[in-house]
Design a protein around this motif. Structure first.
Motif, PDB file in Angstrom:
ATOM      1  N   TYR A 131      70.654  22.334  61.768  1.00 16.74           N
ATOM      2  CA  TYR A 131      69.208  22.548  61.663  1.00 16.74           C
ATOM      3  C   TYR A 131      68.832  23.950  62.149  1.00 16.74           C
ATOM      4  O   TYR A 131      67.996  24.631  61.536  1.00 16.74           O
ATOM      5  CB  TYR A 131      68.447  21.497  62.471  1.00 16.74           C
TER       6      TYR A 131
ATOM      7  N   ALA B  34      74.466  17.783  63.166  1.00 15.81           N
ATOM      8  CA  ALA B  34      73.159  17.962  62.539  1.00 15.81           C
ATOM      9  C   ALA B  34      72.271  18.942  63.291  1.00 15.81           C
ATOM     10  O   ALA B  34      71.544  19.727  62.678  1.00 15.81           O
ATOM     11  CB  ALA B  34      72.474  16.608  62.411  1.00 15.81           C
TER      12      ALA B  34
ATOM     13  N   ARG C  39      68.463  10.406  65.239  1.00 17.42           N
ATOM     14  CA  ARG C  39      67.401   9.738  64.488  1.00 17.42           C
ATOM     15  C   ARG C  39      66.087  10.503  64.631  1.00 17.42           C
ATOM     16  O   ARG C  39      65.345  10.678  63.650  1.00 17.42           O
ATOM     17  CB  ARG C  39      67.240   8.302  65.000  1.00 17.42           C
TER      18      ARG C  39
ATOM     19  N   SER D  57      65.354  13.491  62.331  1.00 18.25           N
ATOM     20  CA  SER D  57      64.892  13.232  60.960  1.00 18.25           C
ATOM     21  C   SER D  57      63.366  13.192  60.885  1.00 18.25           C
ATOM     22  O   SER D  57      62.793  13.362  59.799  1.00 18.25           O
ATOM     23  CB  SER D  57      65.487  11.921  60.441  1.00 18.25           C
ATOM     24  N   TYR D  58      62.693  12.950  62.025  1.00 19.25           N
ATOM     25  CA  TYR D  58      61.226  12.926  62.064  1.00 19.25           C
ATOM     26  C   TYR D  58      60.638  14.199  62.657  1.00 19.25           C
ATOM     27  O   TYR D  58      59.415  14.306  62.797  1.00 19.25           O
ATOM     28  CB  TYR D  58      60.748  11.737  62.911  1.00 19.25           C
TER      29      TYR D  58
END
Length: 325
Positions: free
Chosen positions: A6, A2, A199, A202-203
């Motif tokens: 990105y 990921a 995690r 994602s924020y």
């Protein structure tokens, strides 16, 4: 993975810390090349710690006060007159260094570029995100950094498969088929930290947006009185630090602390002033802007969860007691 997706890169190698990543990057790109490592005199001590481990000399150039980033004109002048093994570029304070011009200079002089974007993940310059310009680009994944995690960690980004494979071996003692062929590091990230980093990604944009709103409120109150490093209009910021230049900085910090306002300095000395720099580092010409920044920079609170009322109180207090440098 990921993180690589990105940033639009082919490889992301997770590591134990950004300092470990810088050590690996400098070892891979610079150890077998003649010459010094060229970097800015304004920055974090990890920049010189990593070079010190492989006994590479370092040449420092000045920064600009407008952005707090390495001065491209000084880089070019230094490249013309010195034997340089690689260019080390740190994007600081949530602001992109002049990466397009620096990448052009690195290519022109045939040297690799290491990009340190621990403080500026999410920032961008003309042609893309920070972290996408270096032969090897290193970031921190840490609770107080733009890329947040639950413990110390980091990542190396690259589009070079051979570099990525080497770094994967390098983070675990350099083992290759059970043999340690080079004296490298033990720098793996734990599965728990990797999961938390995923995690947090994602924020990532949500938290950046929250910091942006706080940053702009500071600007409304303070930018007409104080100056400090700011992103260029055409660049995107990660809004990691809101810094102003003040007189009697250390005394102002004490006064603010008495009023329950914590502050920071990034950084209070130049890289030349560290004891470990003796005999290892020199400057190319003078670095007055680096000294000015070290003496006068004051970082005000900037984290998700601060309220507008708290920002207003901080600004009112600063305006009462601080004088611009």
């Amino acid at each position: 993975m990921a993180l690589a997706e990105y940033f639009g890169m082919q490889h992301a190698v997770l590591i134990g810390s950004a300092t470990d990543g810088l050590t690996l990057a400098i070892h891979k790109l610079c150890a077998d090349r003649n010459g010094a490592i060229l970097t800015c005199g304004h920055g974090f001590v990890a920049q010189i710690m990593a070079s010190h481990r492989i006994q590479k000399p370092v040449i420092l150039v000045d920064c600009t006060l407008e952005t707090g980033q390495i001065d491209t004109n000084h880089v070019e002048a230094c490249l013309r007159k010195n034997d340089i093994a690689c260019l080390y570029v740190a994007s600081l304070h949530g602001i992109a260094a002049p990466l397009t011009d620096l990448r052009r200079l690195a290519d022109q002089y045939g040297i690799p570029m290491i990009e340190d974007f621990a403080q500026s993940a999410g920032a961008s310059c003309e042609k893309g995100l920070v972290g996408t310009y270096g032969n090897l680009s290193v970031t921190s994944i840490y609770p107080t950094k733009p890329l947040a995690g639950i413990a110390t960690g980091g990542a190396i980004l690259t589009n070079h498969t051979d570099h990525a494979d080497w770094c994967r071996r390098g983070r675990f003692f350099g083992l290759d088929a059970g043999y340690a062929n080079e004296p490298l590091v033990h720098a793996r990230m734990s599965e728990l930290s990797a999961g938390a980093a995923l995690r947090g990604l994602s924020y990532f944009e949500t938290l950046r947006y929250e910091r942006e709103q706080l940053f702009k409120r500071y600007q409304q109150h303070l930018d007409t009185t104080f100056h400090g490093p700011r992103a260029l209009p055409q660049d995107g910021s990660a809004y990691h630090h809101y810094i102003i230049y003040v007189k009697n900085r250390d005394n102002i910090r004490k006064q603010l602390q008495q009023k329950s306002i914590g502050t920071g300095t990034y950084f209070p000395v130049t890289l030349l002033e560290h004891q470990m720099s003796l005999g290892h580092i020199e400057t190319f010409e003078e670095i007055p802007n680096c000294y000015f920044h070290a003496k006068h920079n004051l970082a005000l609170p900037l984290w998700e969860g601060l309220t507008e009322a708290q920002i207003d109180y901080i600004c009112e207090t600063v305006l009462k007691i601080a004088e611009p440098a």
